[in-house]
Scaffold this motif. Structure first.
Motif, PDB file in Angstrom:
ATOM      1  N   PRO A   1       7.858 -64.882  57.715  1.00  0.00           N
ATOM      2  CA  PRO A   1       8.708 -65.581  56.646  1.00  0.00           C
ATOM      3  C   PRO A   1       9.872 -66.417  57.579  1.00  0.00           C
ATOM      4  CG  PRO A   1       8.495 -63.416  56.105  1.00  0.00           C
ATOM      5  CD  PRO A   1       7.838 -63.416  57.372  1.00  0.00           C
ATOM      6  N   ARG A   2       9.930 -67.503  57.321  1.00  0.00           N
ATOM      7  CA  ARG A   2      11.134 -68.441  57.910  1.00  0.00           C
ATOM      8  C   ARG A   2      11.609 -69.464  56.883  1.00  0.00           C
ATOM      9  NH1 ARG A   2       8.872 -70.944  63.331  1.00  0.00           N
ATOM     10  NH2 ARG A   2       9.460 -69.123  64.407  1.00  0.00           N
TER      11      ARG A   2
ATOM     12  N   ILE B   1      23.706 -74.962  49.548  1.00  0.00           N
ATOM     13  CA  ILE B   1      24.552 -74.222  50.633  1.00  0.00           C
ATOM     14  C   ILE B   1      24.749 -72.934  50.139  1.00  0.00           C
ATOM     15  CG2 ILE B   1      26.525 -74.496  52.111  1.00  0.00           C
ATOM     16  CD1 ILE B   1      26.548 -77.491  51.628  1.00  0.00           C
ATOM     17  N   ARG B   2      25.297 -72.795  49.092  1.00  0.00           N
ATOM     18  CA  ARG B   2      25.447 -71.212  48.895  1.00  0.00           C
ATOM     19  C   ARG B   2      24.286 -70.281  49.236  1.00  0.00           C
ATOM     20  NH1 ARG B   2      29.930 -69.162  45.832  1.00  0.00           N
ATOM     21  NH2 ARG B   2      28.880 -67.416  45.713  1.00  0.00           N
ATOM     22  N   ARG B   3      23.165 -70.847  48.509  1.00  0.00           N
ATOM     23  CA  ARG B   3      21.920 -70.107  48.845  1.00  0.00           C
ATOM     24  C   ARG B   3      21.466 -70.025  50.380  1.00  0.00           C
ATOM     25  NH1 ARG B   3      22.753 -69.771  44.109  1.00  0.00           N
ATOM     26  NH2 ARG B   3      23.191 -67.666  44.827  1.00  0.00           N
ATOM     27  N   TRP B   4      21.842 -70.828  50.903  1.00  0.00           N
ATOM     28  CA  TRP B   4      21.512 -71.060  52.346  1.00  0.00           C
ATOM     29  C   TRP B   4      22.071 -69.762  53.172  1.00  0.00           C
ATOM     30  CZ3 TRP B   4      21.788 -76.628  54.675  1.00  0.00           C
ATOM     31  CH2 TRP B   4      21.112 -77.354  54.014  1.00  0.00           C
ATOM     32  N   VAL B   5      23.368 -69.844  52.741  1.00  0.00           N
ATOM     33  CA  VAL B   5      24.463 -68.586  53.179  1.00  0.00           C
ATOM     34  C   VAL B   5      23.624 -67.289  52.781  1.00  0.00           C
ATOM     35  CG1 VAL B   5      26.738 -67.726  53.162  1.00  0.00           C
ATOM     36  CG2 VAL B   5      26.325 -69.975  53.210  1.00  0.00           C
ATOM     37  N   ASP B   6      23.456 -67.233  51.524  1.00  0.00           N
ATOM     38  CA  ASP B   6      22.949 -65.697  51.137  1.00  0.00           C
ATOM     39  C   ASP B   6      21.650 -65.450  51.990  1.00  0.00           C
ATOM     40  OD1 ASP B   6      24.847 -65.777  49.109  1.00  0.00           O
ATOM     41  OD2 ASP B   6      23.411 -66.298  47.603  1.00  0.00           O
ATOM     42  N   MET B   7      21.059 -66.504  52.205  1.00  0.00           N
ATOM     43  CA  MET B   7      19.507 -66.132  52.946  1.00  0.00           C
ATOM     44  C   MET B   7      19.713 -65.738  54.347  1.00  0.00           C
ATOM     45  SD  MET B   7      16.940 -68.976  51.264  1.00  0.00           S
ATOM     46  CE  MET B   7      15.460 -68.135  51.069  1.00  0.00           C
ATOM     47  N   GLN B   8      20.893 -66.059  54.841  1.00  0.00           N
ATOM     48  CA  GLN B   8      21.141 -65.651  56.426  1.00  0.00           C
ATOM     49  C   GLN B   8      21.272 -64.000  56.544  1.00  0.00           C
ATOM     50  OE1 GLN B   8      23.936 -68.576  58.723  1.00  0.00           O
ATOM     51  NE2 GLN B   8      25.089 -67.383  57.355  1.00  0.00           N
ATOM     52  N   GLY B   9      21.425 -63.464  55.466  1.00  0.00           N
ATOM     53  CA  GLY B   9      21.735 -62.104  55.406  1.00  0.00           C
ATOM     54  C   GLY B   9      20.732 -61.187  55.111  1.00  0.00           C
TER      55      GLY B   9
ATOM     56  N   GLY C   1      17.738 -60.873  56.764  1.00  0.00           N
ATOM     57  CA  GLY C   1      17.015 -60.585  57.800  1.00  0.00           C
ATOM     58  C   GLY C   1      15.794 -61.433  58.105  1.00  0.00           C
ATOM     59  N   LEU C   2      15.902 -62.644  57.691  1.00  0.00           N
ATOM     60  CA  LEU C   2      14.767 -63.812  57.833  1.00  0.00           C
ATOM     61  C   LEU C   2      15.622 -64.783  59.096  1.00  0.00           C
ATOM     62  CD1 LEU C   2      14.498 -64.883  54.183  1.00  0.00           C
ATOM     63  CD2 LEU C   2      12.748 -63.682  55.552  1.00  0.00           C
ATOM     64  N   GLU C   3      14.720 -65.343  59.699  1.00  0.00           N
ATOM     65  CA  GLU C   3      14.945 -66.597  60.645  1.00  0.00           C
ATOM     66  C   GLU C   3      15.390 -67.592  59.578  1.00  0.00           C
ATOM     67  OE1 GLU C   3      13.567 -68.270  64.883  1.00  0.00           O
ATOM     68  OE2 GLU C   3      12.152 -67.421  63.634  1.00  0.00           O
ATOM     69  N   THR C   4      16.750 -68.285  59.840  1.00  0.00           N
ATOM     70  CA  THR C   4      16.925 -69.369  59.054  1.00  0.00           C
ATOM     71  C   THR C   4      17.384 -70.785  60.039  1.00  0.00           C
ATOM     72  OG1 THR C   4      19.338 -68.423  59.106  1.00  0.00           O
ATOM     73  CG2 THR C   4      18.017 -68.275  57.116  1.00  0.00           C
ATOM     74  N   ILE C   5      16.940 -71.768  59.327  1.00  0.00           N
ATOM     75  CA  ILE C   5      16.843 -73.063  60.223  1.00  0.00           C
ATOM     76  C   ILE C   5      17.564 -74.169  59.226  1.00  0.00           C
ATOM     77  CG2 ILE C   5      15.523 -74.834  61.705  1.00  0.00           C
ATOM     78  CD1 ILE C   5      13.561 -72.659  62.230  1.00  0.00           C
ATOM     79  N   TYR C   6      18.773 -74.717  59.530  1.00  0.00           N
ATOM     80  CA  TYR C   6      19.451 -75.604  58.708  1.00  0.00           C
ATOM     81  C   TYR C   6      19.721 -76.881  59.563  1.00  0.00           C
ATOM     82  CZ  TYR C   6      19.570 -71.629  55.836  1.00  0.00           C
ATOM     83  OH  TYR C   6      19.530 -70.440  54.964  1.00  0.00           O
ATOM     84  N   CYS C   7      19.323 -77.961  58.936  1.00  0.00           N
ATOM     85  CA  CYS C   7      19.314 -79.301  59.401  1.00  0.00           C
ATOM     86  C   CYS C   7      20.158 -80.294  58.856  1.00  0.00           C
ATOM     87  CB  CYS C   7      17.930 -79.460  59.706  1.00  0.00           C
ATOM     88  SG  CYS C   7      17.728 -80.919  60.575  1.00  0.00           S
ATOM     89  N   VAL C   8      21.157 -81.109  59.629  1.00  0.00           N
ATOM     90  CA  VAL C   8      21.734 -82.089  58.917  1.00  0.00           C
ATOM     91  C   VAL C   8      20.933 -83.366  59.448  1.00  0.00           C
ATOM     92  CG1 VAL C   8      23.889 -83.749  59.007  1.00  0.00           C
ATOM     93  CG2 VAL C   8      23.939 -81.444  59.665  1.00  0.00           C
ATOM     94  N   VAL C   9      20.176 -83.921  58.167  1.00  0.00           N
ATOM     95  CA  VAL C   9      18.917 -84.931  58.493  1.00  0.00           C
ATOM     96  C   VAL C   9      19.416 -86.308  58.335  1.00  0.00           C
ATOM     97  CG1 VAL C   9      17.037 -83.101  57.317  1.00  0.00           C
ATOM     98  CG2 VAL C   9      18.322 -84.747  56.000  1.00  0.00           C
TER      99      VAL C   9
END
Ligand code: TYM
Length: 338
Positions: A8-9, A29-37, A39-47
């Protein structure tokens, strides 16, 4: 094709055009922050490559890219725990996008509702990039073999197209290579609507600033925008179901729920029977309480553009390390000699 198991990534992106809105914050963004916690590898990008599908003033694009980077960090994206960078620094995005332009079908692109909305009646005059945009988005996601894509409701069709592209690639080349990523559309505010027209999405590009809350709005502006937000004359009902057919009321309840991190049911339980004279000030107060620490931190970060650039470059190096081998394998599968 029997899917092989992918680790999972998480991957998601945000355009740096026109600043951040409450819609971006609650829907993504709120969800992105939650997903950091989790145990998944999280990759976020300014496109930034997506932003230029519509002409951008170069100086504003640079400033906007730094502003969004600052907004993500101020909202709680940790550039150590997540890989956080701007898209154009990793050229593999554009390279894989070309290959996907050759996989995606014109008929699929023609069905993209966002292109139709954005190009409007003047589609002949839209950039070719705006039309091909969903193939670049598929490349963003699949370049990292991402499996989960947290987005607002408006991006669902693009993530589904990403699955179609992955599936067709795998099929055409007889390789079980790309995962079929899932859109993750969660929380009480997956589609935040315009404050002046509950039938339209809150967006950065709407013509009136009164229709959206910007992450950098000050307390007075936020209070004024909610005070002037369109509503119907009825008080809040005592069930969530009774909000159906009342788009503006439903939207304000969803925004409250998103900001308070509770369900719409909990908001209704607290405010059943309340008039707008009570609910709107409570909503404005909550919004200011949540957003003002973020905007203060954003401004602090934006005062040091060199540090933001350093963080983006560092994030891009980490992204590149994941992306390069995947692009190389893709080229190998396709038969491109490198
Ligand atoms: P963008 O920049 O328009 O929006 C970024 C994220 O914010 C969400 N969002 C909203 N959510 C709820 N209510 C709203 N009113 C609202 N407005 C925006 C969007 O759904 C999105 O999640 N194509 C994408 C960017 C992108 C991307 C990607 C996303 C490029 N590559 C790969 C995921 C994966 C876009 O234009 O988002």
């Amino acid at each position: 094709m029997a899917g092989k198991a992918f680790t999972p990534r998480v991957f998601s992106g945000i355009k740096p055009s026109g600043g951040l809105t409450l819609g971006n914050y609650l829907g993504a963004i709120r969800r992105w922050v939650d997903m950091q916690g989790q145990g998944l590898e999280t990759i976020y990008c300014v496109v930034d490559l997506h932003a230029i599908t519509v002409w951008q003033d170069p100086a504003e694009l640079r400033a906007g890219t730094r502003e969004v980077m600052a907004g993500l960090i101020a909202s709680g994206i940790d550039p150590e725990r997540s890989v956080l960078f701007n898209q154009s620094r990793v050229s593999a995005h554009a390279e894989l996008a070309w290959i996907f332009n050759c996989v995606a079908r014109v008929g699929w692109m023609n069905r993209m509702t966002q292109f139709k909305d954005k190009a409007g009646r003047n589609a002949e005059n839209a950039s070719l990039g705006l039309y091909a945009y969903p193939a670049l988005m598929a490349a963003d996601i699949l370049l990292y073999h991402a499996t989960h894509v947290p987005v607002g409701e408006d991006q669902k069709q693009h993530v589904e197209l990403t699955r179609d592209i992955a599936q067709k690639f795998n099929h055409d080349y007889g390789a079980d290579f790309f995962p079929l990523p899932e859109p993750v559309i969660e929380g009480p505010a997956t589609r935040v609507m315009n404050l002046r027209d509950g039938s339209r999405k809150m967006s950065k590009s709407g013509e009136s600033d009164m229709e959206r809350i910007n992450m950098l709005d000050d307390a007075d502006t936020i209070a004024k925008k909610f005070r002037k937000a369109r509503t119907d004359p009825e008080p809040l009902p005592d069930t969530v179901e009774a909000l159906e057919g009342r788009p503006e009321a439903k939207n304000l309840v969803a925004i409250y729920a998103g900001l308070a991190d509770v369900t719409p049911e909990a908001v209704i339980a607290e405010f059943a029977g309340a008039g707008w004279g009570r609910f709107k000030p409570a909503l404005a107060e909550l919004a200011v309480e949540r957003l003002s620490p973020i905007s203060t931190e954003m401004k602090r970060l934006m005062a040091d553009p060199a540090e933001l650039d350093r963080l983006m470059a560092r994030g891009a190096e980490r992204a590149e390390a994941i992306a390069r081998p995947i692009l190389a394998q893709t080229c190998e599968i396709v038969g491109l000699l490198r």
